[in-house]
Design a protein around this motif. Structure first.
Motif, mmCIF file in Angstrom:
data_model
loop_
_atom_site.group_PDB
_atom_site.id
_atom_site.type_symbol
_atom_site.label_atom_id
_atom_site.label_comp_id
_atom_site.label_asym_id
_atom_site.label_seq_id
_atom_site.Cartn_x
_atom_site.Cartn_y
_atom_site.Cartn_z
ATOM 1 N N GLN A 138 57.367 31.981 62.687
ATOM 2 C CA GLN A 138 58.591 31.536 62.012
ATOM 3 C C GLN A 138 59.095 30.226 62.601
ATOM 4 N N GLY A 139 58.978 30.097 63.928
ATOM 5 C CA GLY A 139 59.399 28.860 64.578
ATOM 6 C C GLY A 139 58.580 27.667 64.130
ATOM 7 N N ILE A 140 57.264 27.866 64.022
ATOM 8 C CA ILE A 140 56.377 26.796 63.558
ATOM 9 C C ILE A 140 56.725 26.410 62.122
ATOM 10 N N GLN A 141 56.966 27.409 61.289
ATOM 11 C CA GLN A 141 57.301 27.109 59.894
ATOM 12 C C GLN A 141 58.640 26.381 59.794
ATOM 13 N N ASP A 142 59.628 26.857 60.546
ATOM 14 C CA ASP A 142 60.954 26.238 60.479
ATOM 15 C C ASP A 142 60.925 24.799 60.985
ATOM 16 N N ARG A 143 60.251 24.577 62.110
ATOM 17 C CA ARG A 143 60.230 23.233 62.691
ATOM 18 C C ARG A 143 59.415 22.258 61.832
ATOM 19 N N GLY A 144 58.309 22.744 61.282
ATOM 20 C CA GLY A 144 57.463 21.875 60.464
ATOM 21 C C GLY A 144 57.902 21.763 59.026
ATOM 22 N N LYS A 145 58.860 22.634 58.640
ATOM 23 C CA LYS A 145 59.354 22.660 57.259
ATOM 24 C C LYS A 145 58.197 22.733 56.257
ATOM 25 N N ALA A 146 57.229 23.586 56.583
ATOM 26 C CA ALA A 146 56.049 23.738 55.729
ATOM 27 C C ALA A 146 56.062 25.091 55.040
ATOM 28 N N GLU A 147 55.501 25.132 53.860
ATOM 29 C CA GLU A 147 55.372 26.376 53.100
ATOM 30 C C GLU A 147 53.895 26.720 52.985
ATOM 31 N N LEU A 148 53.605 27.965 52.661
ATOM 32 C CA LEU A 148 52.224 28.372 52.402
ATOM 33 C C LEU A 148 51.637 27.518 51.279
ATOM 34 N N GLY A 149 50.397 27.140 51.437
ATOM 35 C CA GLY A 149 49.722 26.373 50.397
ATOM 36 C C GLY A 149 49.806 24.868 50.568
ATOM 37 N N GLU A 150 50.433 24.415 51.676
ATOM 38 C CA GLU A 150 50.563 22.963 51.892
ATOM 39 C C GLU A 150 49.521 22.409 52.871
ATOM 40 N N LYS A 151 48.533 23.245 53.210
ATOM 41 C CA LYS A 151 47.411 22.832 54.058
ATOM 42 C C LYS A 151 47.891 22.441 55.457
ATOM 43 N N THR A 152 48.527 23.394 56.121
ATOM 44 C CA THR A 152 48.973 23.187 57.500
ATOM 45 C C THR A 152 48.649 24.440 58.312
ATOM 46 N N MET A 153 49.000 24.411 59.596
ATOM 47 C CA MET A 153 48.791 25.583 60.449
ATOM 48 C C MET A 153 49.584 26.798 59.970
ATOM 49 N N VAL A 154 50.624 26.555 59.187
ATOM 50 C CA VAL A 154 51.408 27.665 58.636
ATOM 51 C C VAL A 154 50.535 28.573 57.770
ATOM 52 N N ASP A 155 49.520 28.000 57.124
ATOM 53 C CA ASP A 155 48.630 28.791 56.267
ATOM 54 C C ASP A 155 47.802 29.801 57.057
ATOM 55 N N ALA A 156 47.695 29.604 58.366
ATOM 56 C CA ALA A 156 47.042 30.601 59.226
ATOM 57 C C ALA A 156 48.070 31.449 59.963
ATOM 58 N N TRP A 157 49.105 30.804 60.496
ATOM 59 C CA TRP A 157 50.082 31.514 61.317
ATOM 60 C C TRP A 157 50.911 32.538 60.543
ATOM 61 N N LEU A 158 51.397 32.141 59.366
ATOM 62 C CA LEU A 158 52.300 33.041 58.633
ATOM 63 C C LEU A 158 51.585 34.309 58.152
ATOM 64 N N PRO A 159 50.404 34.209 57.516
ATOM 65 C CA PRO A 159 49.696 35.430 57.131
ATOM 66 C C PRO A 159 49.347 36.304 58.341
#
Length: 211
Positions: free
Chosen positions: A117-138
């Motif tokens: 959640q911290g990575i997503q909040d700081r990077g302001k990234a959503e799933l599907g935007e080709k970032t580390m969030v696409d691995a971390w959030l799932p």
């Protein structure tokens, strides 16, 4: 039930640092296609700084929250490009286990979820935007669901790793929407996001060290 103290968390960070160091060339190659080819070096720099900082601590007198905050500060000070993201992740993890000297299964999963959640909040990234969030959030969602279903820590972390691997693989079919790779547009298709790839390496090391 697993019980992890500060010494166990230090071992976790040591394992992550070693895994990232071993993987840095591959991560740089991935980054060379859609970025500036330094992701592996930057991540190795960040986790190397964490390893050095934690080696200086008196673990008997340092609780998990203080250890995680030390990790956050040292990663940020290393100047790695992913520094703010992982510093935020470790600070959120620290807050998630505040006041606890020993971490049990639910605490480890809460820590993982807080990091994502911290990575997503700081990077302001959503799933599907080709970032580390696409691995971390799932991974975090899968770990949480497994833990709530009564799975062991090992089973939950195995589930998290599998979800991270699927998420990283899926970034090959995405057009980058964040960072330098977003300038490539459709040319970013067909290539795995290096941040998602390093997330898999980190989550695997967490599994290997804690489970």
């Amino acid at each position: 039930m697993t019980s992890i103290d500060s010494a166990g968390l230090k071992r976790m960070f040591d394992e992550i640092a070693a895994a990232i160091d071993a993987d840095k060339d591959r991560l740089c190659q991935l980054d060379g296609v859609i970025g500036d080819a330094d992701h592996g070096i930057a991540m190795a720099l960040g986790f190397g700084a964490v390893r050095e900082a934690l080696a200086q601590l008196d673990l008997a007198a340092t609780g998990p929250t203080a250890l995680l905050n030390t990790a956050a500060k040292s990663f940020l000070n290393a100047g790695a490009s992913s520094g703010p993201l992982y510093a935020t992740a470790f600070m959120r993890a620290a807050a998630a286990v505040k006041g606890k000297a020993i971490l049990e299964d639910a605490d480890i999963i809460a820590m993982l979820r807080a990091m994502a959640q911290g990575i997503q909040d700081r990077g302001k990234a959503e799933l599907g935007e080709k970032t580390m969030v696409d691995a971390w959030l799932p991974a975090a969602q899968a770990a949480g669901a497994a833990q709530e279903a009564g799975k062991t820590l090992l089973e939950s972390l195995e589930t998290a790793l599998a979800a991270a691997e699927r998420g990283a693989e899926a970034t090959k079919d995405m057009i980058a929407a964040k960072g330098r790779s977003s300038r490539l547009g459709e040319r970013s298709l067909g290539h795995m996001d290096p941040g998602a790839a390093s997330a898999v390496t980190i989550i695997k090391a967490i599994r290997d060290s804690l489970a």
